[in-house]
Enzyme design. Structure first.
Site, short mmCIF file in Angstrom:
data_model
loop_
_atom_site.label_atom_id
_atom_site.label_comp_id
_atom_site.label_asym_id
_atom_site.label_seq_id
_atom_site.Cartn_x
_atom_site.Cartn_y
_atom_site.Cartn_z
N HIS A 100 -4.78 -0.47 -10.43
CA HIS A 100 -5.37 -1.20 -9.30
C HIS A 100 -6.86 -1.38 -9.53
O HIS A 100 -7.51 -0.55 -10.16
CB HIS A 100 -5.11 -0.48 -7.97
CG HIS A 100 -5.52 0.96 -7.97
ND1 HIS A 100 -4.75 1.95 -8.53
CD2 HIS A 100 -6.62 1.56 -7.50
CE1 HIS A 100 -5.36 3.11 -8.40
NE2 HIS A 100 -6.52 2.90 -7.79
N HIS A 102 -10.40 -1.97 -7.54
CA HIS A 102 -11.07 -1.91 -6.24
C HIS A 102 -12.08 -3.05 -6.12
O HIS A 102 -12.87 -3.26 -7.05
CB HIS A 102 -11.87 -0.61 -6.09
CG HIS A 102 -11.06 0.65 -6.09
ND1 HIS A 102 -10.74 1.31 -4.94
CD2 HIS A 102 -10.52 1.37 -7.10
CE1 HIS A 102 -10.05 2.40 -5.23
NE2 HIS A 102 -9.90 2.47 -6.54
P1 AMP Z 1 -8.04 5.56 -7.20
O1 AMP Z 1 -8.79 6.82 -6.83
O2 AMP Z 1 -8.84 4.60 -8.01
O3 AMP Z 1 -6.69 5.87 -7.81
O4 AMP Z 1 -7.82 4.82 -5.84
C1 AMP Z 1 -6.71 4.98 -5.03
C2 AMP Z 1 -7.04 4.27 -3.74
O5 AMP Z 1 -5.85 3.98 -3.07
C3 AMP Z 1 -7.92 5.09 -2.77
O6 AMP Z 1 -9.08 4.34 -2.45
C4 AMP Z 1 -7.01 5.28 -1.56
O7 AMP Z 1 -7.71 5.24 -0.35
C5 AMP Z 1 -6.05 4.12 -1.68
N1 AMP Z 1 -4.73 4.32 -1.11
C6 AMP Z 1 -3.89 5.36 -1.29
N2 AMP Z 1 -2.72 5.16 -0.63
C7 AMP Z 1 -2.83 3.95 -0.04
C8 AMP Z 1 -1.98 3.16 0.78
N3 AMP Z 1 -0.76 3.61 1.14
N4 AMP Z 1 -2.42 1.96 1.21
C9 AMP Z 1 -3.63 1.52 0.88
N5 AMP Z 1 -4.49 2.20 0.10
C10 AMP Z 1 -4.10 3.40 -0.34
#
Ligand code: AMP
Ligand code: ZN
Length: 141
Positions: A100, A102
């Protein structure tokens, strides 16, 4: 789709999300714990753990989508700028192991600090490092 992968389920519409954009390859959703107003995640619909296994087609379409969303955020939310962040593996802060990107809109006084501490460099060492990466790239051709 990967069994038990939350982002596979969200990206493919099996779990509802605040979707801002969708096409045949991607879904862009709002982050559940946003760093700033409008913090979004670009999710490929196919499962890739992170940048180390993403395929070329997905990688090449990714920034087309990101740029589209960035322009829409500027227009609709009035952010002054934005950061693109993409974490790979635990050491780099990855917590969800489905690729993903950001997109984090930035506003004056938003209280965020998405920067690193600048280090120092030595020209000889830099040359050595550049050579190592170059050789690995050549071996991959
Ligand atoms: P990372 O630390 O780069 O793996 O980012 C994971 C991101 O996913 C974090 O910013 C979380 O807040 C977000 N996240 C986790 N679960 C969900 C969800 N169900 N819906 C939307 N965002 C999520
Ligand atoms: Zn997945």
């Amino acid at each position: 789709m990967e069994q038990d992968c939350i982002f596979c389920k969200i990206a493919n519409g099996h779990i509802p999300s605040a979707t801002v954009y969708e096409d045949e390859m991607f879904r862009v959703i709002l982050d559940l714990s946003p760093a700033t107003k409008g913090h979004a995640l670009v999710l490929p619909k196919r499962h890739f753990r992170n940048i180390f296994d993403i395929d070329e087609t997905t990688a090449s379409r990714l920034f087309v989508v990101a740029a589209k969303v960035a322009r829409a955020m500027k227009k609709s939310l009035g952010c002054e700028g934005l950061n693109i962040v993409q974490n790979n593996e635990e050491i780099a802060g990855q917590t969800v192991f489905h690729f993903h990107l950001h997109i984090i809109p930035r506003y004056a006084d938003d209280g965020q600090k998405i920067l690193w501490n600048p280090g120092t460099s030595d020209p000889e060492v830099q040359k050595e490092i550049a050579c190592k990466i170059s050789e690995a790239l050549d071996a991959d051709k």
